[in-house]
Design a protein around this motif. Structure first.
Motif, PDB file in Angstrom:
ATOM      1  N   THR A 153       0.886  -1.134  -0.205  1.00  0.00           N
ATOM      2  CA  THR A 153       0.100  -0.639   0.208  1.00  0.00           C
ATOM      3  C   THR A 153       0.664   0.929  -0.106  1.00  0.00           C
ATOM      4  O   THR A 153       0.759   2.375  -1.034  1.00  0.00           O
ATOM      5  CB  THR A 153      -1.079  -0.092   0.598  1.00  0.00           C
ATOM      6  N   ALA A 154       2.021   0.912   1.213  1.00  0.00           N
ATOM      7  CA  ALA A 154       2.857   2.196   1.213  1.00  0.00           C
ATOM      8  C   ALA A 154       3.616   2.318  -0.109  1.00  0.00           C
ATOM      9  O   ALA A 154       4.392   3.695  -0.346  1.00  0.00           O
ATOM     10  CB  ALA A 154       3.593   2.571   1.903  1.00  0.00           C
ATOM     11  N   GLY A 155       3.988   1.699  -0.845  1.00  0.00           N
ATOM     12  CA  GLY A 155       5.222   1.273  -1.649  1.00  0.00           C
ATOM     13  C   GLY A 155       4.276   2.072  -3.480  1.00  0.00           C
ATOM     14  O   GLY A 155       5.564   3.635  -3.199  1.00  0.00           O
ATOM     15  N   PRO A 156       3.423   2.227  -3.199  1.00  0.00           N
ATOM     16  CA  PRO A 156       3.210   2.747  -4.723  1.00  0.00           C
ATOM     17  C   PRO A 156       3.230   4.327  -4.564  1.00  0.00           C
ATOM     18  O   PRO A 156       3.674   5.380  -5.507  1.00  0.00           O
ATOM     19  CB  PRO A 156       2.149   2.968  -4.494  1.00  0.00           C
ATOM     20  N   LEU A 157       2.949   5.404  -2.963  1.00  0.00           N
ATOM     21  CA  LEU A 157       3.081   5.935  -2.197  1.00  0.00           C
ATOM     22  C   LEU A 157       4.414   6.756  -2.835  1.00  0.00           C
ATOM     23  O   LEU A 157       4.881   8.359  -2.792  1.00  0.00           O
ATOM     24  CB  LEU A 157       2.514   6.741  -1.147  1.00  0.00           C
ATOM     25  N   LEU A 158       5.303   5.977  -1.937  1.00  0.00           N
ATOM     26  CA  LEU A 158       6.518   6.288  -1.967  1.00  0.00           C
ATOM     27  C   LEU A 158       7.603   6.278  -3.554  1.00  0.00           C
ATOM     28  O   LEU A 158       8.118   7.324  -3.916  1.00  0.00           O
ATOM     29  CB  LEU A 158       7.549   5.221  -0.748  1.00  0.00           C
ATOM     30  N   VAL A 159       6.915   6.042  -4.440  1.00  0.00           N
ATOM     31  CA  VAL A 159       7.491   6.260  -5.827  1.00  0.00           C
ATOM     32  C   VAL A 159       6.930   7.798  -6.122  1.00  0.00           C
ATOM     33  O   VAL A 159       7.236   8.382  -6.356  1.00  0.00           O
ATOM     34  CB  VAL A 159       7.087   5.154  -6.973  1.00  0.00           C
ATOM     35  N   THR A 160       5.074   7.886  -5.525  1.00  0.00           N
ATOM     36  CA  THR A 160       4.583   8.884  -6.730  1.00  0.00           C
ATOM     37  C   THR A 160       5.975  10.087  -5.516  1.00  0.00           C
ATOM     38  O   THR A 160       5.436  11.181  -6.427  1.00  0.00           O
ATOM     39  CB  THR A 160       3.210   9.458  -5.408  1.00  0.00           C
ATOM     40  N   LEU A 161       6.300  10.084  -4.219  1.00  0.00           N
ATOM     41  CA  LEU A 161       6.973  11.230  -3.341  1.00  0.00           C
ATOM     42  C   LEU A 161       7.616  11.653  -4.256  1.00  0.00           C
ATOM     43  O   LEU A 161       8.539  12.528  -3.944  1.00  0.00           O
ATOM     44  CB  LEU A 161       7.293  10.496  -2.355  1.00  0.00           C
ATOM     45  N   CYS A 162       8.964  10.638  -4.826  1.00  0.00           N
ATOM     46  CA  CYS A 162       9.966  10.373  -5.652  1.00  0.00           C
ATOM     47  C   CYS A 162       9.935  11.587  -5.896  1.00  0.00           C
ATOM     48  O   CYS A 162      11.122  11.933  -7.034  1.00  0.00           O
ATOM     49  CB  CYS A 162      10.762   8.791  -5.648  1.00  0.00           C
ATOM     50  N   VAL A 163       8.849  10.994  -7.591  1.00  0.00           N
ATOM     51  CA  VAL A 163       8.817  11.378  -8.775  1.00  0.00           C
ATOM     52  C   VAL A 163       8.724  13.043  -8.111  1.00  0.00           C
ATOM     53  O   VAL A 163       9.479  13.741  -9.179  1.00  0.00           O
ATOM     54  CB  VAL A 163       7.236  10.812  -9.287  1.00  0.00           C
TER      55      VAL A 163
END
Length: 419
Positions: A153-163
């Protein structure tokens, strides 16, 4: 409820191993969305992004049991860390070379998937030596399943944050660097360095020579199909009920349900054989998928998605116990890796099946697929009850000898009638 989980986290090395494993698996958990965003930023099509993500998934499915067997043969540090570094280097090559030339892009992504270290299986092999008591190991398996849901669940949010902070290339680089650091934290820990697999019989099938394990893998192939089909059916539903935001809530609902179910399941000790309990859990999982076919309004649909996820983590946690009971001596990491591979392949098959089903019959029939797949999984377990009822081996290995660096047997428990 929290006491059992806190006791595990207070155990020496437990928090480090759990955290390191989760961090080390971030590149794998975020690969699909990170690849899609990067390819689109490079001007590539969704078809190309999907193809690269599929190549990564297939390579990962192939690599997990192979690397798991190598871990059983040569120990965790000598396999996990080199694999993590090679996977990160391959993804770094892709991040800088981009999608052209295409053969290089496919080769780099395939290598990244192939060399993804089997940290999941490695952690599950370590829990008995870290905790020592059987009931704590079973709670740890449940906590492991819960942590998986949090990570995905948190993984995609981390990708979005890095982008958002940098760009798509930086997201690939940062997450893979963090993954190496997570693997490093695990393999430098005393339990990982000291762990040795039990003596094993030389056999080309490895863990797959266990009939009980084969039955479990067959059942979980269909559990994976159910989960994969939900994602496609949810996209179809969201297209007519509010778009991407609704899809995100539906997926979050499934994750929340699994989190809640896994938390409650792992908080108590369960009587009876885990093989019998798994049949009940899979039946409940299949039943809870059926209300999704009602396709009500978005708010009610999100609530139904929570219900649909409730028994997912308990099924996974119970399966971990059964894997440990049925894996032939000396193959525990490989056996756990086969479960990961089977579940991943099942999810991919479910995604592929749901597309044509939704195209031909609409969203309702798309949501019928998870219930049907769950029912088939239950039928597999019912038809092969005699095979699952006979674990491959038993006997309790003394905790005091589990971390003997000279020749420590992998710790396992004879679950008997308590699981």
């Amino acid at each position: 409820m929290a006491t059992g989980y806190l006791d595990i986290l207070r155990a020496r090395h437990a928090l480090r191993l759990l955290t390191g494993t989760l961090v080390g698996r971030l590149p794998n958990a975020t690969a699909a969305i990170a690849l899609v965003l990067f390819v689109r930023a490079e001007g590539g099509t969704y078809s190309l992004a999907g193809a690269l993500a599929a190549v990564y998934g297939v390579a990962n499915a192939v690599g997990q049991p192979v690397l798991g067997r190598l871990v059983d043969l040569y120990g965790q540090p000598r396999v996990q860390l080199p694999a993590a570094v090679l996977a990160a280097l391959a993804m770094t090559l892709f991040a800088f070379s981009g999608t052209s030339p295409l053969p290089l892009a496919y080769a780099a992504v395939a290598a990244a998937g192939l060399f993804t270290p089997p940290l999941e299986g490695g952690l599950r092999a370590l829990w008995p030596s870290v905790l020592g008591r059987e009931e704590q190991v079973h709670t740890a398996y449940a906590m492991d399943a819960i942590a998986q849901e949090v990570m995905f669940t948190a993984g995609p949010l981390l990708v979005t944050l890095c982008v958002t902070l940098w760009d798509e290339r930086a997201a690939l680089l940062v997450l893979n660097l963090v993954g190496v650091l997570g693997a490093l934290s695990v393999v430098l820990s005393p339990p990982s360095r000291a762990w040795r697999s039990a003596p094993r019989e030389a056999h080309w099938l490895g863990a797959l020579r266990s009939r009980g394990l084969l039955v479990l893998l067959a059942a979980f192939l269909f559990v994976g199909i159910a989960l994969g089909s939900i994602t496609v059916a949810s996209v179809s539903y969201a297209d007519g009920h509010g778009g991407d935001a609704v899809y995100g809530w539906l997926m979050a609902g499934v994750g929340l349900g699994a989190l809640a179910g896994g938390t409650v399941y792992g908080a108590r000790a369960w009587g009876g054989a885990p093989e019998r309990r798994l049949r009940v859990l899979v039946a409940l999982l299949a039943v809870c998928y059926l209300p999704l076919m009602l396709t009500p309004g978005p708010v009610a649909m999100v609530l139904l998605s929570v219900v649909a996820g409730v028994f997912l983590a308990p099924c996974i946690a119970c399966a971990f116990i059964i894997v440990d009971r049925h894996a032939p001596s000396g193959t525990v990491t490989e056996a756990f890796s086969w479960l990961v591979t089977t579940f991943t392949v099942g999810a991919s098959v479910g995604t592929g099946l749901a597309g044509p089903v939704v195209q031909a019959g609409g969203t309702l029939w798309g949501f019928a697929l998870p219930g049907a797949a769950g029912a088939v999984s239950l039928l597999v377990l019912l038809a092969t009850g005699g095979v699952l009822a006979a674990p491959a081996r038993g006997g309790i290995v003394a905790a005091s000898s589990e971390n003997d660096p000279n020749r420590a047997a992998e710790p396992r428990f004879s679950s008997g009638d308590r699981a």
